[in-house]
Design an enzyme around this catalytic site. Structure first.
Site, mmCIF file in Angstrom:
data_model
loop_
_atom_site.group_PDB
_atom_site.id
_atom_site.type_symbol
_atom_site.label_atom_id
_atom_site.label_comp_id
_atom_site.label_asym_id
_atom_site.label_seq_id
_atom_site.Cartn_x
_atom_site.Cartn_y
_atom_site.Cartn_z
ATOM 1 N N MET A 1 -3.880 -7.164 -7.219
ATOM 2 C CA MET A 1 -3.402 -8.335 -7.948
ATOM 3 C C MET A 1 -4.522 -9.242 -8.456
ATOM 4 O O MET A 1 -4.317 -10.433 -8.643
ATOM 5 C CB MET A 1 -2.457 -9.152 -7.036
ATOM 6 C CG MET A 1 -1.301 -8.369 -6.485
ATOM 7 S SD MET A 1 -0.260 -7.671 -7.779
ATOM 8 C CE MET A 1 0.775 -9.076 -8.109
ATOM 9 N N ASN B 1 1.571 2.996 -2.606
ATOM 10 C CA ASN B 1 0.881 3.927 -3.532
ATOM 11 C C ASN B 1 -0.360 4.518 -2.867
ATOM 12 O O ASN B 1 -0.656 5.696 -3.043
ATOM 13 C CB ASN B 1 0.529 3.223 -4.841
ATOM 14 C CG ASN B 1 1.721 3.147 -5.781
ATOM 15 O OD1 ASN B 1 2.096 4.137 -6.397
ATOM 16 N ND2 ASN B 1 2.346 1.983 -5.852
ATOM 17 N N HIS C 1 1.425 0.964 -13.364
ATOM 18 C CA HIS C 1 2.262 -0.179 -13.772
ATOM 19 C C HIS C 1 3.734 0.236 -13.668
ATOM 20 O O HIS C 1 4.104 1.309 -14.153
ATOM 21 C CB HIS C 1 1.921 -0.599 -15.211
ATOM 22 C CG HIS C 1 2.720 -1.774 -15.647
ATOM 23 N ND1 HIS C 1 2.432 -3.065 -15.239
ATOM 24 C CD2 HIS C 1 3.840 -1.861 -16.401
ATOM 25 C CE1 HIS C 1 3.327 -3.891 -15.747
ATOM 26 N NE2 HIS C 1 4.193 -3.191 -16.455
ATOM 27 N N GLU D 1 -10.200 -3.666 -21.429
ATOM 28 C CA GLU D 1 -10.338 -5.119 -21.322
ATOM 29 C C GLU D 1 -8.996 -5.846 -21.407
ATOM 30 O O GLU D 1 -8.883 -7.002 -21.000
ATOM 31 C CB GLU D 1 -11.269 -5.672 -22.424
ATOM 32 C CG GLU D 1 -12.698 -5.161 -22.367
ATOM 33 C CD GLU D 1 -12.836 -3.712 -22.822
ATOM 34 O OE1 GLU D 1 -11.957 -3.225 -23.593
ATOM 35 O OE2 GLU D 1 -13.781 -3.038 -22.393
ATOM 36 N N ASP E 1 -2.811 -4.037 -19.385
ATOM 37 C CA ASP E 1 -1.916 -2.875 -19.540
ATOM 38 C C ASP E 1 -2.035 -2.221 -20.922
ATOM 39 O O ASP E 1 -1.062 -1.684 -21.451
ATOM 40 C CB ASP E 1 -0.443 -3.270 -19.284
ATOM 41 C CG ASP E 1 -0.242 -3.890 -17.914
ATOM 42 O OD1 ASP E 1 -0.913 -3.471 -16.967
ATOM 43 O OD2 ASP E 1 0.608 -4.795 -17.795
ATOM 44 N N ASN F 1 -4.815 2.552 -13.310
ATOM 45 C CA ASN F 1 -3.871 1.587 -12.752
ATOM 46 C C ASN F 1 -2.463 2.168 -12.838
ATOM 47 O O ASN F 1 -2.165 2.950 -13.722
ATOM 48 C CB ASN F 1 -3.937 0.284 -13.572
ATOM 49 C CG ASN F 1 -2.983 -0.770 -13.068
ATOM 50 O OD1 ASN F 1 -2.926 -1.055 -11.872
ATOM 51 N ND2 ASN F 1 -2.190 -1.348 -13.962
ATOM 52 N N ALA G 1 8.925 7.642 -9.470
ATOM 53 C CA ALA G 1 7.879 7.668 -10.502
ATOM 54 C C ALA G 1 6.480 7.386 -9.941
ATOM 55 O O ALA G 1 5.615 8.262 -9.945
ATOM 56 C CB ALA G 1 8.218 6.663 -11.606
ATOM 57 N N GLY H 1 0.780 -1.239 0.000
ATOM 58 C CA GLY H 1 0.000 0.000 0.000
ATOM 59 C C GLY H 1 0.806 1.280 0.000
ATOM 60 O O GLY H 1 0.319 2.313 0.456
ATOM 61 N N ARG I 1 -16.024 -17.724 -8.430
ATOM 62 C CA ARG I 1 -15.429 -16.471 -8.899
ATOM 63 C C ARG I 1 -16.497 -15.409 -9.183
ATOM 64 O O ARG I 1 -16.298 -14.228 -8.929
ATOM 65 C CB ARG I 1 -14.634 -16.794 -10.171
ATOM 66 C CG ARG I 1 -13.453 -15.914 -10.436
ATOM 67 C CD ARG I 1 -12.330 -16.114 -9.445
ATOM 68 N NE ARG I 1 -11.343 -15.041 -9.582
ATOM 69 C CZ ARG I 1 -10.411 -14.757 -8.693
ATOM 70 N NH1 ARG I 1 -10.313 -15.439 -7.584
ATOM 71 N NH2 ARG I 1 -9.566 -13.782 -8.906
HETATM 72 C C1 GRF Z 1 3.635 -1.259 -7.392
HETATM 73 O O1 GRF Z 1 4.902 -1.565 -7.876
HETATM 74 C C2 GRF Z 1 2.698 -1.027 -8.546
HETATM 75 O O2 GRF Z 1 3.319 -0.466 -9.637
HETATM 76 C C3 GRF Z 1 2.255 -2.407 -8.863
HETATM 77 O O3 GRF Z 1 2.142 -3.067 -7.613
HETATM 78 C C4 GRF Z 1 3.010 -2.439 -6.670
HETATM 79 C C5 GRF Z 1 2.178 -2.026 -5.491
HETATM 80 O O4 GRF Z 1 2.914 -1.575 -4.405
HETATM 81 N N1 GRF Z 1 1.050 -2.393 -9.657
HETATM 82 P P1 GRF Z 1 2.194 -0.938 -3.142
HETATM 83 O O5 GRF Z 1 1.206 -1.975 -2.594
HETATM 84 O O6 GRF Z 1 1.489 0.317 -3.589
HETATM 85 O O7 GRF Z 1 3.283 -0.659 -2.158
#
Ligand code: GRF
Length: 207
Positions: A91, A14, A110, A148, A151, A108, A180, A12, A66
């Site tokens: 994920m 981000n 990436h 859909e 990335d 999202n 970044a 977490g 699911r």
């Molecule tokens: C990050 O590297 C993001 O780019 C990827 O998953 C990771 C998440 O990290 N999609 P965090 O849980 O935000 O620390």
């Protein structure tokens, strides 16, 4: 006020960057309505609680199949009156129903410069391992809308990061986050909150 629901699975950082940017006034007119994790052990849940944000776990393990899990996820997002869904290290592959309903309203982050090192199988440390194996000198991160594909959605911002000769996947992952991810994700949310991000012919136009 833009209401965002942040979907997480892990550490977490981000999410934390978003929380901090709202507090610092870097992101305007935005409120985190809810944080949803598929993983009950995700540290991101603690970060949400600490910030006084509602943290909800929707784990596939709690559902018979699911489809029921996907329905619960969609309900979790709907019930929060979500304007924008933010995938911050989530994920789980999103169900088409969700992508359709929130078309142009899911973003999202990436950890590479799309279209390099992205698509199926490129997630987490694997991205940075592949970057080092190929020997590229510049990598980075991309914040994009979700469609859909994997990335493949319209790109909002990208930020380049230098690859150093003695990098390990872990040191590179950290630098990509610091230089970044934690910058362009809050910036993208702020731009969306200000109504300055439009999609035209599959590409993002900023104003
Ligand atoms: C990050 O590297 C993001 O780019 C990827 O998953 C990771 C998440 O990290 N999609 P965090 O849980 O935000 O620390």
């Amino acid at each position: 006020m833009l209401r965002i629901t942040v979907l997480v699975s892990g550490g977490g950082t981000n999410l934390q960057a978003i929380i901090d940017a709202i507090r610092a006034g870097i992101i305007h007119d935005t409120q985190i309505a809810r944080v949803i994790s598929n993983n009950p052990k995700a540290y991101a849940m603690e970060r949400a609680k600490e910030a006084g944000i509602e943290a909800m776990c929707i784990s596939p393990k709690s559902y018979d199949d699911r489809e029921k899990f996907h329905d619960a996820l969609l309900k979790g997002i709907d019930d929060a009156d979500t304007d924008l869904v933010v995938l911050a290290g989530f994920m789980v592959v999103l169900p088409p129903k969700l992508i359709k309903k929130y078309a142009g309203r899911i973003i999202n982050i990436h950890p590479s410069l799309i279209p390099s090192f992205c698509g199926q199988g490129y997630y987490g440390l694997r991205v940075h391992e592949a970057v080092l194996a190929r020997g590229v000198k510049v990598t980075g991160a991309t914040v994009h809308f979700v469609d859909e594909g994997t990335d493949t959605g319209p790109i909002i911002f990208q930020q380049a990061v230098e690859v150093k000769q003695d990098d390990t996947p872990e040191t590179l992952q950290r630098r990509v986050m610091e230089e970044a991810e934690w910058k362009i994700m809050p910036r993208a949310i702020d731009m969306i909150a200000q109504g300055r991000v439009k999609i035209k012919d599959g590409r993002v136009i900023l104003s």
